[in-house]
Design an enzyme around this catalytic site. Structure first.
Site, PDB file in Angstrom:
ATOM      1  N   CYS A 162       0.953  -1.331  -0.138  1.00  0.00           N
ATOM      2  CA  CYS A 162      -0.001   0.040  -0.023  1.00  0.00           C
ATOM      3  C   CYS A 162       0.948   1.233  -0.027  1.00  0.00           C
ATOM      4  CB  CYS A 162      -0.671  -0.059   1.277  1.00  0.00           C
ATOM      5  SG  CYS A 162      -2.074   1.563   1.287  1.00  0.00           S
ATOM      6  N   CYS A 195      -0.532   4.236   2.054  1.00  0.00           N
ATOM      7  CA  CYS A 195      -0.436   4.182   3.482  1.00  0.00           C
ATOM      8  C   CYS A 195       1.155   4.385   3.770  1.00  0.00           C
ATOM      9  CB  CYS A 195      -0.644   2.694   4.035  1.00  0.00           C
ATOM     10  SG  CYS A 195      -2.024   1.981   3.171  1.00  0.00           S
ATOM     11  N   ASP A 196       2.187   3.823   3.116  1.00  0.00           N
ATOM     12  CA  ASP A 196       3.546   3.695   3.479  1.00  0.00           C
ATOM     13  C   ASP A 196       4.368   4.622   2.608  1.00  0.00           C
ATOM     14  OD1 ASP A 196       2.784   1.919   5.486  1.00  0.00           O
ATOM     15  OD2 ASP A 196       3.035   0.105   4.043  1.00  0.00           O
TER      16      ASP A 196
END
Ligand code: FAD
Ligand code: NAP
Length: 313
Positions: free
Chosen positions: A136, A139-140
């Site tokens: 992701c 997300c990261d």
């Protein structure tokens, strides 16, 4: 304390399919209950811009899913934060057990559990998961400011992840096992035009390497699928974007599935092999896997559940 909750229609999942089913089932006066699962809002909550949802030239995925949730709630859907651990479709009413201890019984069930990211399944991928290996970018991605990263895959997700990562990373290498992308042409053009992205065709990941103390990625070893040549690419982040697998664990032993776990539905219908159980969205769709098609199937499932229950009266 454990309790039992009966509903005419139980919707499992809170992506576009689930929330749309909620809107339609509510308007059919079925007072549906929708269980959200561990990813309220579904897959679109881990992306940024959505540019193909009709009515919005551009909308943030998480915002769109909040709007859908509010719409379903306003229509009358009983939305519950729980995750279904098991589902018994052998007799009606159907019975589902939630992680909270609640037992849900239902006259009809709409399965809208979507899909989950696929992994390559190699030991070193597993070793560095959460320590440099991710599925992701939204997300990261931000952990990789000014660093080199690689993305594995050649579909829409891989291309979008690579483009998104250019906001942070100094260089993004897109590693794909062929020299042709599956992504939409407009995304492909953006990728190829982006000076921060370098595609590496005909290569597959062999292993991720890095340090143990602290645990962290230092690079990937890739193999040319044509020549067998091995190359090391130094990088700090590895984003696996090789597609998604249907989340059909709850039903895989109970109903007909195919193509690696996708629930089989009757032609032009969301009816499954079990009367009273309907499937909508990515759990059944190996072909289109879009928010708008999932929402369309959510609508179909609610209308079909309504007709099924009405016919029983
Ligand atoms: P999902 O969105 O997968 O939601 C599944 C739901 O089921 C989740 O809420 C989860 O919590 C719930 N659930 C799962 N198991 C359980 C359980 N046991 N109990 C209770 N609940 C459960 N499509 C587009 O059209 N446009 C885009 O721009 C786009 N961008 C994307 C970007 C990314 C990074 C990804 C991964 C996908 C993208 N897609 C896009 C595809 C789109 O997100 C999916 O097609 C769509 O979300 C599928 O909707 P769904 O309702 O079937 O399931
Ligand atoms: P996908 O379309 O299935 O693409 C997966 C990619 O990973 C393919 O390029 C595939 O290679 C590669 N791959 C698969 N297994 C591999 C392996 N073991 N080793 C190396 N490479 C591997 O998956 P996706 O990109 O996640 O997209 C899923 C669905 O969501 C699609 O329907 C997509 O359209 C949709 N989506 C839409 C948008 C958007 O509309 N903007 C954004 C994201 C996702 P091959 O090509 O060689 O098979």
């Amino acid at each position: 304390m454990s309790e039992t909750h009966h509903t005419r229609v139980l919707i499992i999942g809170s992506g576009p399919a689930g929330y749309t089913a909620g809107v339609y089932a509510s308007r059919a006066m079925l007072e549906p209950t929708l269980v959200q699962g561990i990813q309220p809002g579904g897959q679109l909550t881990i992306t940024t811009e959505v540019e193909n949802w009709p009515g919005h030239a551009e909308v943030q995925g998480p915002d769109l899913m909040i709007q859908m949730e509010e719409h379903a709630r306003a229509a009358g859907t009983n939305i519950i934060a729980d995750h279904i651990a098991s589902l018994d479709l052998s007799k009606r009413p159907f019975t589902a057990l939630g992680d909270t201890g609640t037992t849900y019984t239902a006259d009809a069930v709409i399965l809208a559990t979507g899909a989950q990211a696929r992994w390559l399944g190699m030991d070193t991928e597993d070793k560095f998961k959460g320590f440099g290996v991710s599925a992701c970018a939204t997300c990261d991605g931000f952990f990789y400011r000014g660093q080199d990263v690689v993305v594995i895959g050649g579909g829409n997700t891989a291309v979008e992840e690579a483009l998104f990562l250019t906001n942070f990373a100094s260089k993004v290498t897109l590693i794909h096992r062929r020299d042709e992308l599956r992504s939409e042409k407009i995304l492909e053009k953006r990728l190829l035009d982006n000076p921060k992205i370098e595609p590496l065709w005909f290569n597959e990941l062999e292993e991720v390497y890095g340090t143990d103390m602290p645990l962290g990625v230092e690079g990937v070893r890739v193999r040319n699928v044509k020549t067998g040549e091995i190359t090391d690419i130094p990088c700090k982040g590895v984003f696996i974007a090789i597609g998604h697998a249907p989340a059909s664990e709850l039903v895989i032993d109970q109903m007909e599935t195919h193509m690696g776990g996708y629930v089989v539905t009757k032609p032009d219908s969301t009816e499954t092999s079990i009367p009273g159980a309907f499937a909508a969205g990515d759990i059944t769709d190996y072909k289109y896997r879009q928010a708008v098609t999932s929402a369309g199937m959510g609508c179909m499932a609610a209308l079909e559940a309504e007709r099924f229950l009405a016919a029983e009266k």
